[in-house]
Enzyme design. Structure first.
Site, short mmCIF file in Angstrom:
data_model
loop_
_atom_site.label_atom_id
_atom_site.label_comp_id
_atom_site.label_asym_id
_atom_site.label_seq_id
_atom_site.Cartn_x
_atom_site.Cartn_y
_atom_site.Cartn_z
N LYS A 48 0.87 -1.18 0.00
CA LYS A 48 0.00 0.00 0.00
C LYS A 48 0.91 1.24 0.00
O LYS A 48 1.95 1.24 0.69
CB LYS A 48 -0.85 -0.05 1.27
CG LYS A 48 -1.85 1.04 1.44
CD LYS A 48 -2.63 0.81 2.73
CE LYS A 48 -3.68 1.87 2.97
NZ LYS A 48 -4.41 1.67 4.21
N SER A 70 -9.05 1.65 2.86
CA SER A 70 -8.13 2.43 2.08
C SER A 70 -7.09 1.59 1.33
O SER A 70 -6.39 2.13 0.47
CB SER A 70 -7.41 3.45 2.96
OG SER A 70 -6.77 2.83 4.06
N GLY A 106 -9.89 1.26 10.57
CA GLY A 106 -11.35 1.16 10.73
C GLY A 106 -11.93 0.16 9.77
O GLY A 106 -13.14 0.13 9.55
N GLY A 107 -11.05 -0.65 9.15
CA GLY A 107 -11.54 -1.66 8.21
C GLY A 107 -10.80 -1.65 6.90
O GLY A 107 -11.19 -2.36 5.96
N SER A 108 -9.73 -0.88 6.80
CA SER A 108 -9.08 -0.68 5.50
C SER A 108 -8.38 -1.89 4.92
O SER A 108 -7.96 -1.86 3.76
CB SER A 108 -8.09 0.47 5.59
OG SER A 108 -8.80 1.67 5.49
C1 LIG Z 1 -19.96 14.03 12.09
C2 LIG Z 1 -19.51 12.78 11.51
C3 LIG Z 1 -18.26 12.92 10.73
C4 LIG Z 1 -17.97 11.71 9.94
C5 LIG Z 1 -16.80 11.05 10.43
C6 LIG Z 1 -16.43 9.88 9.62
C7 LIG Z 1 -15.57 9.08 10.46
C8 LIG Z 1 -15.16 7.94 10.18
C9 LIG Z 1 -15.35 7.25 8.88
C10 LIG Z 1 -14.39 6.16 8.89
C11 LIG Z 1 -14.33 5.35 7.65
C12 LIG Z 1 -13.18 4.43 7.88
C13 LIG Z 1 -12.85 3.56 6.70
C14 LIG Z 1 -11.58 2.81 6.92
C15 LIG Z 1 -10.40 3.69 7.21
C16 LIG Z 1 -9.11 2.94 7.46
O1 LIG Z 1 -9.06 1.88 8.06
N1 LIG Z 1 -7.99 3.59 7.11
C17 LIG Z 1 -6.67 3.10 7.31
C18 LIG Z 1 -5.73 4.19 7.54
O2 LIG Z 1 -4.43 3.70 7.74
#
Ligand SMILES: CCCCCC/C=C\CCCCCCCC(=O)NCCO
Length: 596
Positions: free
Chosen positions: A163, A238, A260-262
């Protein structure tokens, strides 16, 4: 109102202002003129500065695109260094066969590399998954060939994809920000040092969404990466460049990252396997996250591959020594525990189809039910499990990732070129807190889940401290629920939908409850493909909830997704990665012998 009336109205107002102006004293007139001049000059300077800055960013993108084209061209040239027949022969080898052939000398590291440069280029044509090829890979492969034949390191000559945010000396970690182009890393991160020490050859970097905080995959530098079989659907994020590359056959093993699940979203969408080890077991040292400085929700890097077995082989090799712990003493010195991974181990597994916050679409629930039956037939004990307080947990998650109320993200994207599809998410972050409160009040009756999400952002350090306190409490509460039932692991959906259309994930962030909870807990969590969406699943969508815009969006994007891959998620407390992998492997072994 007609145009002529508007014009008359404007003329009248102008006359009125002008007569007021002439009735002012000469000094006041001077003052008004100077102030108006200053304000105009301020805004004009601002506009020009902004224009020039954007121009500069466009030039950077152009320069990077030229460099990328050259990188693809060069890889194409190198990939032609072996004959088509030889390439096809190596191409057909799975991970074990290729590794054995490399170790025995039947296949040379440069041959494996040239084969995968070619396969990656084919995958790229389908998905736009590659950012840059790593040109030093050819020298590393040659060096390995010249090394003494014994002992061969565990991943001798295996080409590996990374990545883009996994730092490799000499290559950028842009995270999709144009502003971060041409700022090459000064050294390899610990993960890359580890891969090289194991004999692996990092050969290509893959695409990510701008800011990394999304489970779709597009940015203004490299564009949009799509699912290998569906141009209009995302490969996830991601680590979406990785999943598209691996899903399209362009790599046998890659490294993704997950806060968060990427790792899990893209694996589920593209029909491949992957695991996010707990943060405290696997080094993240040197890797740039989406929002650095979040103590209670950390990103983990982890392997992604066409199958679970390859992830197991990679982690076994990685944890066969204290290499990582010696370079990153903040990881625990816990080596591979084969006792937990032994075939035939029987575990007590808590399962759920719905976390009570966001009901998954039919295929994703069926995937869990079918997996439950398979695991039971193999001797595991499956117990219904209700994850505690998921509604609160999602608010803790959003608060913990947006630790500063979204300021870091706004500053970074706000100062960059932005893909317009991020507007809705950033719009929420941009709202001042008092507007968020008004919006919350207004949407509560029709969209209570959004209203709840709008309470999530910490507004000051006192609220942030409370969030962290709540997360600490939640971790022990969850563990206690598991202990009451004697659970070793959890089986549940990965998310709510199969691979959605590109524009959906930034709007549908609420589905992160299924993956984010295991980041909050710092559990090991992995995904294995178990089925595909069927016509019956599509028909069953008719009964799917439509009570708010999130549900309607999930339903809309799932319509017609017949044939798309569906995975399940397996999770367990830190240092139980082997348990997660055993369960995932048991599911995979079952499916290897049946055509799902
Ligand atoms: C008022 C609400 C605002 C919205 C906030 C959104 C917050 C979180 C959304 C998260 C989506 C996460 C997807 C996965 C991200 C991940 O794991 N990234 C890896 C980074 O290294």
């Amino acid at each position: 109102m007609s145009l002529s009336k508007l014009w008359d109205g404007l003329n009248e107002s102008f006359d009125c202002l002008s007569s007021h102006f002439h009735s002012l004293s000469p000094n006041t007139q001077k003052f008004v003129i100077t102030s108006a001049g200053l304000v105009t000059a301020y805004f004009a300077t601002h506009c020009v500065k902004d224009y020039l800055h954007k121009q500069r960013l466009h030039e950077i993108v152009e320069k990077r695109q030229t460099e990328r084209n050259e990188s693809l061209r060069r890889a194409d040239e190198f990939s032609r260094k072996i004959t088509e027949a030889r390439r096809n022969q190596i191409s057909n080898m799975d991970f074990d066969t290729l590794l054995a052939a490399l170790k025995s000398g039947e296949v040379k590291p440069t041959e494996a590399l040239h084969t995968y440069q070619w396969k990656a280029l084919q995958a790229h044509k389908r998905t736009n998954c590659i950012t840059l090829f790593i040109k030093e890979a050819d020298d590393w492969a040659l060096q390995l060939e010249k090394s003494p034949p014994e002992p061969r390191p565990p991943l001798y000559g295996m080409p590996m994809s990374l990545k883009e945010c996994v730092p490799v000396k000499g290559y950028d970690v842009t995270r999709g920000y144009v502003n971060e182009c041409f700022m090459p890393s000064e050294r390899d991160c610990v993960m890359v040092e580890q891969i090289k020490a194991l004999g692996g050859i990092p050969f290509v970097q893959t695409n990510v969404p701008q800011c990394l905080l999304a489970y779709s995959c597009y940015n203004p530098i490299y564009g949009t990466t799509n699912h290998q079989d569906h141009k209009d659907r995302t490969s996830g994020g991601s680590s979406g460049g990785e999943s598209a590359l691996i899903g399209a056959g362009g790599s046998l093993l890659g490294i993704g990252g997950d806060v968060g699940g990427s790792i899990r979203f893209p694996c589920h969408f593209c029909g491949i396997a992957g695991i996010k080890p707990s943060h405290i077991r696997f080094s993240h040292r040197g890797v740039q996250g989406s929002v650095p400085g979040r103590p209670l929700i950390n990103a983990s890097d982890g392997p992604m591959a066409p199958d679970v077995h390859t992830c197991v082989e990679f982690l076994k090799a990685t944890w066969s020594s204290h290499f990582i712990h010696e370079r990153d003493p903040y990881t625990a010195p816990v080596t591979w525990n084969d006792k937990h991974f032994t075939k035939g181990n029987h575990f007590t597994i808590g399962y759920y189809l719905d976390d009570g916050w966001f009901t998954p679409t039919p295929a994703l629930q069926r995937a869990v039910l079918e997996s439950k039956k398979i695991l039971e037939s193999q001797g595991h004990v499956l117990v219904p499990f209700k994850p505690p307080r998921i509604k609160e947990a999602i608010a803790m998650f959003i608060g913990a990732v947006s630790v500063d109320g979204g300021r870091y993200l706004l500053e970074h994207i706000g100062n960059d070129l932005m893909d317009p599809r991020y507007k809705s998410l950033l719009g929420l972050y941009k709202l001042p807190f008092f507007i968020q409160d008004i919006l919350r009040f207004l949407v509560q009756p029709i969209y209570p889940r959004l209203a709840h999400a709008l309470t999530a952002m910490p507004r000051n350090t006192s609220e942030l401290r409370k969030k962290y306190e709540a997360i600490e409490q939640y971790r022990y509460e969850y563990i206690e629920e598991m202990q009451k039932l004697g659970l070793d692991a959890i089986l549940c959906p990965v998310t709510v939908t199969p691979a959605p259309h590109h524009e959906v994930p930034v709007k549908l962030f609420a589905v992160v409850s299924y993956t984010g909870v295991f980041n909050l807990l710092d559990f090991a969590a992995g995904t294995v493909p178990v089925t595909q969406v069927t016509k019956a699943d599509d028909d069953a969508l008719a009964g799917y909830p439509t009570i708010d815009p999130w549900y309607r969006l999930a339903k809309e994007t799932t319509k017609g997704a017949i044939g798309l891959s569906v995975g399940v998620q397996v999770a367990a407390p830190p240092f139980r990665e082997e348990v997660v992998l055993r369960i995932m492997q048991d599911l995979e072994n079952h499916h290897k012998h049946t055509d799902y």
